[in-house]
Scaffold this motif. Structure first.
Motif, short mmCIF file in Angstrom:
data_model
loop_
_atom_site.label_atom_id
_atom_site.label_comp_id
_atom_site.label_asym_id
_atom_site.label_seq_id
_atom_site.Cartn_x
_atom_site.Cartn_y
_atom_site.Cartn_z
N SER A 137 1.61 11.42 -1.21
CA SER A 137 1.04 10.50 -0.23
C SER A 137 -0.44 10.80 0.03
O SER A 137 -1.17 9.95 0.53
CB SER A 137 1.83 10.56 1.08
OG SER A 137 1.53 11.73 1.81
N ASN A 178 2.70 1.81 -3.33
CA ASN A 178 1.78 2.17 -4.42
C ASN A 178 0.99 3.45 -4.13
O ASN A 178 0.04 3.74 -4.84
CB ASN A 178 0.81 1.01 -4.69
CG ASN A 178 1.51 -0.22 -5.21
OD1 ASN A 178 2.46 -0.13 -5.97
ND2 ASN A 178 1.04 -1.39 -4.80
N TRP A 179 1.38 4.20 -3.09
CA TRP A 179 0.74 5.48 -2.75
C TRP A 179 -0.76 5.32 -2.52
O TRP A 179 -1.57 6.10 -3.00
CB TRP A 179 0.97 6.50 -3.88
CG TRP A 179 2.39 6.65 -4.31
CD1 TRP A 179 3.00 6.01 -5.34
CD2 TRP A 179 3.40 7.48 -3.71
NE1 TRP A 179 4.32 6.38 -5.44
CE2 TRP A 179 4.60 7.30 -4.45
CE3 TRP A 179 3.40 8.37 -2.63
CZ2 TRP A 179 5.78 7.95 -4.15
CZ3 TRP A 179 4.59 9.03 -2.33
CH2 TRP A 179 5.76 8.82 -3.08
N GLU A 180 -1.13 4.29 -1.75
CA GLU A 180 -2.55 4.00 -1.54
C GLU A 180 -2.93 4.07 -0.06
O GLU A 180 -3.78 3.32 0.40
CB GLU A 180 -2.87 2.60 -2.08
CG GLU A 180 -2.73 2.45 -3.58
CD GLU A 180 -3.85 3.13 -4.34
OE1 GLU A 180 -4.85 3.49 -3.71
OE2 GLU A 180 -3.70 3.32 -5.56
N ASN A 218 -6.78 6.22 1.24
CA ASN A 218 -8.15 5.80 0.96
C ASN A 218 -9.01 5.84 2.21
O ASN A 218 -8.54 5.54 3.32
CB ASN A 218 -8.17 4.39 0.36
CG ASN A 218 -7.49 4.33 -1.00
OD1 ASN A 218 -7.32 5.37 -1.64
ND2 ASN A 218 -7.11 3.15 -1.43
N SER A 243 -2.76 10.92 -5.52
CA SER A 243 -2.04 9.93 -6.32
C SER A 243 -1.11 10.60 -7.33
O SER A 243 -1.51 11.50 -8.06
CB SER A 243 -3.03 9.06 -7.08
OG SER A 243 -2.37 8.25 -8.03
N PHE A 269 -9.20 2.54 4.40
CA PHE A 269 -7.90 1.93 4.70
C PHE A 269 -7.99 1.04 5.94
O PHE A 269 -7.54 -0.11 5.93
CB PHE A 269 -6.84 3.02 4.89
CG PHE A 269 -5.46 2.51 5.16
CD1 PHE A 269 -4.60 2.23 4.11
CD2 PHE A 269 -5.01 2.28 6.45
CE1 PHE A 269 -3.31 1.75 4.35
CE2 PHE A 269 -3.74 1.81 6.70
CZ PHE A 269 -2.89 1.54 5.64
N GLU A 283 -2.95 -3.70 -7.75
CA GLU A 283 -2.96 -2.61 -6.78
C GLU A 283 -4.37 -2.33 -6.24
O GLU A 283 -4.52 -1.63 -5.25
CB GLU A 283 -2.42 -1.33 -7.43
CG GLU A 283 -0.97 -1.44 -7.88
CD GLU A 283 -0.48 -0.19 -8.57
OE1 GLU A 283 -1.17 0.85 -8.44
OE2 GLU A 283 0.55 -0.24 -9.25
N SER A 284 -5.39 -2.85 -6.91
CA SER A 284 -6.77 -2.53 -6.52
C SER A 284 -7.68 -3.71 -6.82
O SER A 284 -7.28 -4.67 -7.50
CB SER A 284 -7.26 -1.30 -7.28
OG SER A 284 -7.32 -1.57 -8.67
N LYS A 288 0.83 -1.21 0.00
CA LYS A 288 0.00 0.00 0.00
C LYS A 288 0.87 1.26 0.00
O LYS A 288 0.59 2.22 -0.70
CB LYS A 288 -0.92 0.01 1.23
CG LYS A 288 -1.97 -1.07 1.24
CD LYS A 288 -3.04 -0.84 0.18
CE LYS A 288 -4.07 0.16 0.62
NZ LYS A 288 -5.19 0.27 -0.33
#
Length: 1158
Positions: free
Chosen positions: A624, A348-350, A353, A627, A356, A1024-1025, A345
Motif C-alpha cells: 500500500s 490498483n495500489w495507488e 501518491n 507499488s 492524491f 490506471e494513470s 485507486k
C-alpha cells in the motif's frame, strides 16, 4: 487463366492476392477440378460402363444362339467378366482416393500459410459450404499436420458461423453420417493442440466447433476409442481454465450427445435409460438441464416488459413535467464518481501518491464539462472532511454486500486494502494537509449517516460473533463494539492528531476503555534479547542488522518476545503507527533492491522468506506504500537476468557447499515470492515486463515457468528452444537417466550430477520425475513404493526443494483426475503415501523447513478441497462401521491436517474462513467455498448482469456489486460481451423508460448521465494513470492511431487474470446505495450478438506495446470496432442510425479519457 498448370495451392494464393471472395474462388476451383481431373475420371467411368453394357449385350446374344447349351462355360465367362468389372471399379475408386489425398495435401499446405486468413475461408467454402463428402474424409485426418495456429483458429471459428446458419437438410444428413466416424474423432485428436502449444484461442475455437457440430446430432454419438475420451477430458480441463461459461455450456451438450463407451450395446442402453421411460418421460427428467440450456445468453439481451413499467415515467413525460435541480444532480453524481474512483485507486495500489487529495478534489471539475455546473474548488479541510465521509460510506457499501462478502475481514484482499486505507492512509493525509485542526475529524465522524454507522457496526458484530461462537444457544450478545472507526482513531492518536479520550465518544457506555492504555506516539517498540523494551531510533540500520543475524529456520517463530527484531516488527505490523509503517516499507524495499543489485543471496533469501508469509498483513501494508509492480520487477530482474550471471561467477570461483545452498535457496525463495505475488495479489507479469525498461519478454524464465505452473510435460528437455535437436535430446535423456539412477537405485546423489544441474533445470526436472514415477505406479510398473519414497526424500534437500512448486499445483490436477475416474482404493493409498512422504517427511533439513511450509501454503486451499472430497467418499463408504477414536490417523487425515496447519500460519486472502477449520467440516449444511469468488453459486450470470445493468441505469454509487466482484464478472463473460450487453440494455431502457424518477428526480436531460457514469467506469477499468489515458487517446484518435504502431504480434498477446466482488439491497435517500436496488428487471437476456471477428482486421499491421499492455480492455474493443463500423457503413451494411449511435459512444469514451481524473 490456364488451369491445367495450376494446383489448388497456387490457385488459392493467386485468388487471395486478388482478394476474390470464397464463392468466386469456389467457381474457379470447380473449373480447375473439371479441367484437370473430372474429365479423366468421367472418361474412365464411362468407358467402364460402356464396356460393361457391351459385354452384357454380347453375352445375351451368345445365350440366345446356344439355346442353353454349354451352361458351365457361360457361368465361368460371367464370373470372369464380373471380376474384371470389379477390378476396374476398384482402380477408379483408388484413383479418386488418390486425387482426394492430393487435394487435401494442398489444403494443408494452404492452411500452413500464416496469412491471409481469407485462405481458410476458401477451404471452408469447398469442404463444408459446398459439402464434399470425399474431401472431408481425406482432409480431416490431416488436421494435426497444420502448424499455423492462427489459421486453425480462424478455420474452426468460421466453420462454427457456417454451421450455426446451416439449414440444408441434405447437407445436415450427410454431416450427421460423418460425425461419429470422421469429424469428431479427428477433432478430438490430441495432436491438434499439442502441435500448437495448447494455444488458448485454439482451445476455445476447437470447443466451439465441437459444440456446433454436436447440435446436428439427432441421436447419441458413440465414440469407442479410449484416447478420444482422454483427449476430450484434456480439452475440457483447458477450457475450464480459460472460459468457465463456455465449459459449462459444452459439458451439458456433450453429456446428452456424446457417449464414450467400450460396448455399443451398453452405451446405447444407458443412453436410452437416461432419456426416460413411459413412466418418467424425458421432459420431466431433464427439465432442470433444459432450463439451463435454454436460458438466454448474457450477450444481446431479449427484453421483456417489466411488471413495474407503470412506475417508470417515459422520457417525454419527464421532460414535460419535471425540471431538475442541477446543483442537486451534480452533487449526487459527484459522489458516484468519487466512489468508483476511490475503489479503483485502492484496488490498483495507488493511494500513496503525493497528489492524491488534489486529484480527489478535482474529480467534479473534470467530470462536468460545463463550468457553471462544476463544483467550485474547496480548501483542504473541506476536502478532507468529504474524503473521510465518502471513505466510510464506500466501506459500508462494501461490507453490506452479504451475498459476496465473507465473515472474516482478514480473508478478503480488497476489504483488507480498504481497512489499510481508512486506518492508515487517511491519518497520513490529515497529518500532511491539516495537522493543526483536530475538529475536522470530529465533524466528519459525527456527520457520517446513521445508516452507514449501523451497517459497519452490524458487520463487525457479526464477524466477531462468528469468530467466538460457542454452544450456548442463548448467547447472542456481541463480544465487542470495536470497528474500523476505532482503528482510524487509534492511528490519529498515535500521530498526535487527536486526544486519547476521543475513542470513548464512539463506543458504547459499557465498552469504555482507559485512554492511558492507548499509545500516544508513533514510536516502534521492540523486545530485546534481555527482555527489555526499547524504541527504535534508526529503522533502516536496525532492519539490516536484524536480517544479518536472523536464521532461515527460525522464521515463523510465533513467540514475539524471543523473535528476531525484524520478525517482531512484521508480526505486529498492524499495530504500528502509519508514519513508521511507511518508513519501514520504504526501508525494506530499499534493502531488497540493494541486495538484488549486489546479488546478496543470503539477504535475498531471508527477505523473501519473511515477506512471503505476509505476517500480520505486513506485505499488504508494504504494497500500500510501495507499488507491488516495482517489487515484482526487481524479483523478475533477479530471476531472469542477474541470478544466471552470479551463478556463473560463483561456479568459476569454485563455490563450497554452503555457498551452493545459498545460491539455490536465493533463487528458490525469489521465485516462490514472485509466485505468491502473482497468485495472491493478481499482478500480471506480462504487464510488468511491457512497462519495464530492463526486462524482456523473450527468454523470461519467470513468465515461462509461472504461466504453466500446473503443467508438467511428458518429456524433459534441457533446452526448450532446441528440443528437437538430436544432441539436446541425448543430453536430456542422459540427465534424466542419471537422476533416476541416483535417486532410486544408487541411493545417493553424485557430486558431478548435482554440480552439472542448475536450479532452473531442477525446477522442471524433479516434477517430471515425480510424474513419471506416479504414472509408473498407476500402470503397476512399480509395485514397491518404498523405493519411490526413498528417492523422493532427496526432493526436500535445500538445493532441490524448488521442485515442490510445480508439484503442488500439478498434484491438484492429478487428484481431480483420480477422483473423477473413480480410481481403485489400492492406487489411491499408494498415491497418498507418496504425497505424504514429501508433505509430512519423517526428517527435514533445517535449511528447508521454512521453505517447505511456504511452498505448501501456495496451493493448499485447492489441495484441501480435493482431499476432503476423497475424505467424504471414505466417510460414506464407512458409514455404520465402528471406529475407535484412539486409532491411528489415516494418511489422508495426515495430509488434510498438514495443509490446514500451514494455512493457519499467517493470513490467506479470498478464502472461506471455514477452510482453516477441521471441526465438523463435513457436517456443515452450507458448502465451503474453495474458489477465489463464489460467483454463480447463488445467482446465475443473467441475474448478476441484470442487477448490475439496473445499477448503472439507476445511478447507484455502489455499482450494485463490489468492484472486485464486478471485474471478475467482466473476465468471466469477456469484456466484449459485457460491453455489448450493457450498452444495448441501457440504450433500450433509456429510450423506453428514461431515467427512474421515483427517488432520483431526474428528467430526460439526465439520461446522458447514465451513459457518462458507465463510460467513466469503463475508463477507470482500462486506465490506471494519466500515461495510460494519453496512450489510449493516441491509439483511438486519427492523429495518434498511426504513431503507436510497434512490433508486438497479436498472437503473442494472452488474456490476463483478475480479482473478486459482490451484491446489495435498497433504501431511499442518498445512502440507499448501501443496500442496492429492487430486484425487478425490465428485461431478460437473450441470443448472442453477431460475433465480431477482430482477428480478420489489419493482420499485416504491427501492434504497439501499449496495445499488448491493454489487451482485454474496453478501449481496445472500441479501437478494433471503429474500422469495422466505418467499413460496414461505407458498404451500406450499417444504417445511418446505428453508425451514429456507435460514434456517439466512441466519442464519449474518448472525451471521458481526456477529462477523467487518474
Amino acid at each position: 487463366m490456364n488451369l491445367q498448370n495450376e494446383t489448388v495451392y497456387t490457385l488459392a494464393i493467386k485468388c487471395s492476392n486478388r482478394q476474390l471472395s470464397p464463392p468466386e474462388f469456389l467457381n474457379l476451383y470447380k473449373e480447375f477440378y473439371n479441367e484437370k481431373f473430372a474429365k479423366t475420371l468421367d472418361k474412365e467411368e464411362s468407358d467402364n460402363i460402356y464396356e460393361n453394357s457391351t459385354n452384357k449385350a454380347n453375352t445375351e446374344k451368345v445365350n440366345e444362339s446356344n439355346n442353353g447349351d454349354d451352361v458351365n462355360m457361360e457361368a465361368e465367362d460371367i464370373k470372369k467378366e464380373a471380376n474384371k468389372q470389379e477390378d476396374n471399379a476398384t482402380q477408379i475408386n483408388q484413383k479418386r482416393m488418390k486425387l482426394m489425398d492430393i487435394l487435401s495435401e494442398d489444403f494443408v499446405k494452404i492452411l500452413n500459410c500464416e496469412q491471409p486468413l481469407l485462405l481458410a475461408d476458401y477451404i471452408i467454402e469447398i469442404l463444408f459450404i459446398n459439402y464434399d463428402n470425399e474431401l472431408v474424409h481425406a482432409f480431416m485426418p490431416k488436421l494435426t499436420t497444420i502448424k499455423s495456429t492462427s489459421m486453425l483458429v480462424h478455420f474452426f471459428a468460421r466453420s462454427c458461423i457456417h454451421f450455426d446458419k446451416l439449414k440444408d437438410k441434405i447437407v445436415i444428413d450427410q454431416l450427421n453420417k460423418n460425425l461419429s466416424n470422421i469429424i469428431i474423432p479427428n477433432v478430438l485428436n490430441g495432436g491438434i493442440l499439442s502441435n500448437n502449444d495448447n494455444n488458448n484461442r485454439l482451445v476455445v475455437a476447437l470447443a466451439k466447433f465441437l459444440y456446433s457440430i454436436l447440435n446436428f446430432a439427432s441421436n447419441a454419438i458413440l465414440i469407442q476409442s479410449t484416447p478420444y475420451k482422454e483427449n476430450f477430458n484434456y480439452l475440457m480441463s483447458q477450457l475450464f481454465r480459460i472460459n468457465r461459461l463456455l465449459h459449462k455450456k459444452i459439458s451439458l451438450a456433450v453429456e446428452s450427445k456424446l457417449i464414450f463407451k467400450e460396448s455399443d450395446a451398453d452405451a446405447l442402453k444407458d443412453h436410452r435409460l437416461s432419456q426416460g421411460s413411459f413412466l418418467h418421460p424425458p421432459s420431466q427428467q431433464q427439465s432442470l438441464s433444459q432450463d439451463f440450456i435454454n436460458s438466454p445468453s448474457i450477450t444481446s439481451p431479449q427484453f421483456i416488459s417489466s411488471p413495474m413499467a407503470t412506475m417508470k415515467t417515459p422520457m417525454s413525460n419527464l421532460a414535460t413535467h419535471h425540471t431538475p435541480s442541477n446543483r442537486y444532480t451534480d452533487m449526487k453524481l459527484v459522489r458516484y464518481y468519487k466512489n468508483i474512483w476511490l475503489n479503483s485507486k485502492i484496488m490498483n495500489w495507488e493511494v500513496f501518491n503525493s497528489d492524491f487529495l488534489s486529484k480527489y478534489n478535482s474529480i467534479s471539475s473534470y467530470v462536468f464539462h460545463n463550468p457553471t455546473t462544476a463544483i467550485s474548488p474547496q480548501n483542504n479541510e473541506t476536502v478532507l472532511t468529504d474524503l473521510i465521509e465518502t471513505s466510510f460510506i464506500c466501506f459500508a457499501q462494501y461490507v453490506s454486500n452479504k451475498q459476496y462478502h465473507r465473515s472474516n475481514s482478514n480473508l478478503n484482499l480488497l476489504e483488507r486494502q480498504w481497512v489499510i486505507f481508512i486506518s492508515k492512509h487517511l491519518p497520513l493525509l490529515i497529518l500532511k494537509h491539516c495537522p493543526d485542526n483536530p475538529q475536522i475529524v470530529v465533524n466528519a465522524l459525527e456527520g457520517i449517516d446513521a445508516k452507514v454507522i449501523k451497517a459497519i457496526k452490524s458487520y463487525y458484530s457479526e464477524k466477531e460473533d462468528n469468530k467466538n461462537r460457542n454452544e450456548d444457544l442463548f448467547d447472542d450478545f456481541s463480544a465487542t463494539s470495536f470497528d474500523i472507526r476505532h482503528d482510524f482513531i487509534k492511528s490519529l492518536i498515535m500521530l498526535g492528531l487527536q486526544p486519547p479520550s476521543l475513542i470513548n465518544e464512539f463506543l458504547r457506555e459499557d465498552q469504555l476503555i482507559d485512554p492511558k492504555t492507548l499509545q500516544t506516539t508513533d514510536e516502534v517498540i521492540i523486545t530485546t534479547s534481555q527482555g527489555s523494551q526499547e524504541p527504535l531510533s534508526n529503522i533502516p540500520n536496525f532492519l539490516i542488522n536484524s536480517l544479518d543475524s536472523i536464521d532461515l529456520e527460525t522464521i515463523g517463530n510465533f513467540n514475539n518476545e524471543t523473535a528476531n527484531g525484524i520478525q517482531q516488527i512484521l508480526n505486529g505490523f498492524e499495530n504500528i503507527a502509519p508514519t513508521k509503517q511507511r518508513e519501514i516499507s520504504f526501508a525494506i524495499v530499499g534493502i531488497m533492491k540493494e541486495a538484488i543489485d549486489n546479488c546478496d543471496h543470503a539477504k535475498i533469501s531471508k527477505l523473501c522468506s519473511l515477506l512471503v508469509f505476509n505476517f500480520s498483513h505486513s506485505l499488504t501494508f508494504i504494497f500500500s506504500f510501495c507499488s507491488p509492480k516495482g517489487v515484482t520487477e526487481m524479483l523478475m530482474k533477479f530471476i531472469d537476468n542477474l541470478w544466471d550471471e552470479s551463478a556463473k561467477l560463483k561456479k568459476e570461483d569454485g563455490e563450497d557447499s554452503e555457498e551452493s545452498n545459498e545460491l539455490s535457496l536465493s533463487f528458490s525463495w525469489a521465485l516462490l515470492f514472485l509466485l505468491s505475488i502473482y497468485k495472491n495479489y493478481n499482478i500480471s507479469l506480462r504487464n510488468v515486463v511491457l512497462t519495464s525498461s530492463v526486462l524482456k519478454m523473450e527468454d523470461s524464465f519467470s513468465i515461462r515457468f509461472l504461466s504453466k505452473i500446473a503443467e508438467i510435460p511428458d518429456d524433459f528437455s534441457i533446452n526448450e528452444k532446441n528440443k528437437q535437436n538430436p544432441e539436446v535430446q541425448t543430453q536430456s535423456h542422459k540427465l534424466v537417466q542419471g537422476w533416476l539412477s541416483d535417486l532410486f537405485i544408487n541411493g545417493s546423489l553424485s557430486d558431478q550430477l548435482t554440480q552439472n544441474t542448475d536450479t532452473k533445470q531442477l525446477a522442471m526436472l524433479l516434477p517430471f520425475i515425480l510424474k513419471q514415477v506416479i504414472c509408473a505406479i498407476e500402470m503397476n510398473v512399480i509395485t514397491d513404493i518404498n523405493i519411490a519414497i526413498s528417492g523422493f526424500e532427496y526432493f526436500l534437500q535445500p538445493f532441490m526443494i524448488i521442485g515442490l512448486m510445480k508439484i503442488m499445483f500439478w498434484l491438484e490436477q492429478y487428484l481431480i483426475y483420480l477422483n473423477n475416474d473413480f480410481a481403485p482404493n489400492e492406487l489411491l493409498q499408494k498415491v497418498f503415501t507418496i504425497i505424504n512422504s514429501i508433505v509430512n517427511p519423517s526428517t527435514l533439513n533445517e535449511d528447508s523447513r521454512t521453505f517447505h511450509n511456504a511452498v505448501l501454503r501456495i496451493n493448499a486451499v485447492h489441495l484441501l478441497n480435493i482431499l476432503r472430497k476423497f475424505k467424504e467418499k471414505q466417510s460414506q463408504s464407512n458409514y455404520g462401521v465402528y471406529s475407535s477414536d484412539s486409532q491411528d490417523k489415516s494418511v489422508l487425515d495426515l495430509l488434510i491436517d498438514k495443509f490446514t496447519n500451514v494455512l493457519n500460519i499467517s493470513p490467506i486472502y479470498n478464502v472461506d474462513p471455514r477452510v482453516f477449520s477441521t471441526d465438523s467440516i463435513y457436517s456443515q449444511q452450507k458448502p465451503i467455498g474453495y474458489g477465489k469468488l463464489m460467483i454463480l453459486n447463488e445467482n446465475p450470470t443473467n441475474k448478476i448482469m441484470t442487477n448490475q445493468i439496473n445499477s448503472f441505469w439507476n445511478l447507484h454509487s455502489s455499482t450494485y456489486y463490489n468492484l472486485d466482484f464486478l471485474h471478475e464478472i467482466i473476465d468471466l463473460v469477456t469484456p466484449k460481451n459485457f460491453l455489448f450487453d450493457v450498452l444495448e440494455t441501457l440504450d433500450y431502457k433509456l429510450a423506453t423508460y428514461g431515467v427512474p424518477v421515483a427517488r432520483n428526480k431526474m428528467g430526460a436531460v439526465e439520461s446522458e448521465h447514465v451513459l457518462d457514469y458507465f463510460l467513466y467506469f469503463l475508463v477507470l477499468h482500462d486506465c490506471e494513470s494519466q500515461w495510460d489515458a494519453t496512450n489510449m487517446i493516441n491509439l483511438l484518435t486519427e492523429d495518434g492511431s498511426e504513431k503507436n504502431i510497434s512490433n508486438v504480434k497479436k498472437e503473442e498477446i494472452t488474456k490476463k487474470e483478475e480479482a473478486p466482488p459482490k451484491s446489495e439491497p435498497i433504501p431511499d435517500d442518498d445512502f440507499d446505495m448501501l443496500f442496492g436496488e429492487n430486484e425487478t428487471s425490465t428485461h431478460g437476456v437473450g441470443d448472442d450478438l453477431p460475433p465480431i471477428n477482430m482477428d480478420l482486421e489489419d493482420n499485416s499491421k504491427k501492434l504497439s506495446d501499449f496495445y499488448a499492455l491493454k489487451r482485454g480492455s474496453f478501449g481496445i474493443i472500441f479501437y478494433e470496432l471503429k474500422p469495422l463500423k466505418d467499413t460496414a457503413y461505407k458498404n451500406n451494411e450499417l444504417s445511418q442510425e446505428d453508425y451514429n449511435k456507435f460514434n456517439r459512444i466512441y466519442d464519449k469514451y474518448v472525451n471521458m479519457l481526456k477529462t477523467c481524473v487518474f
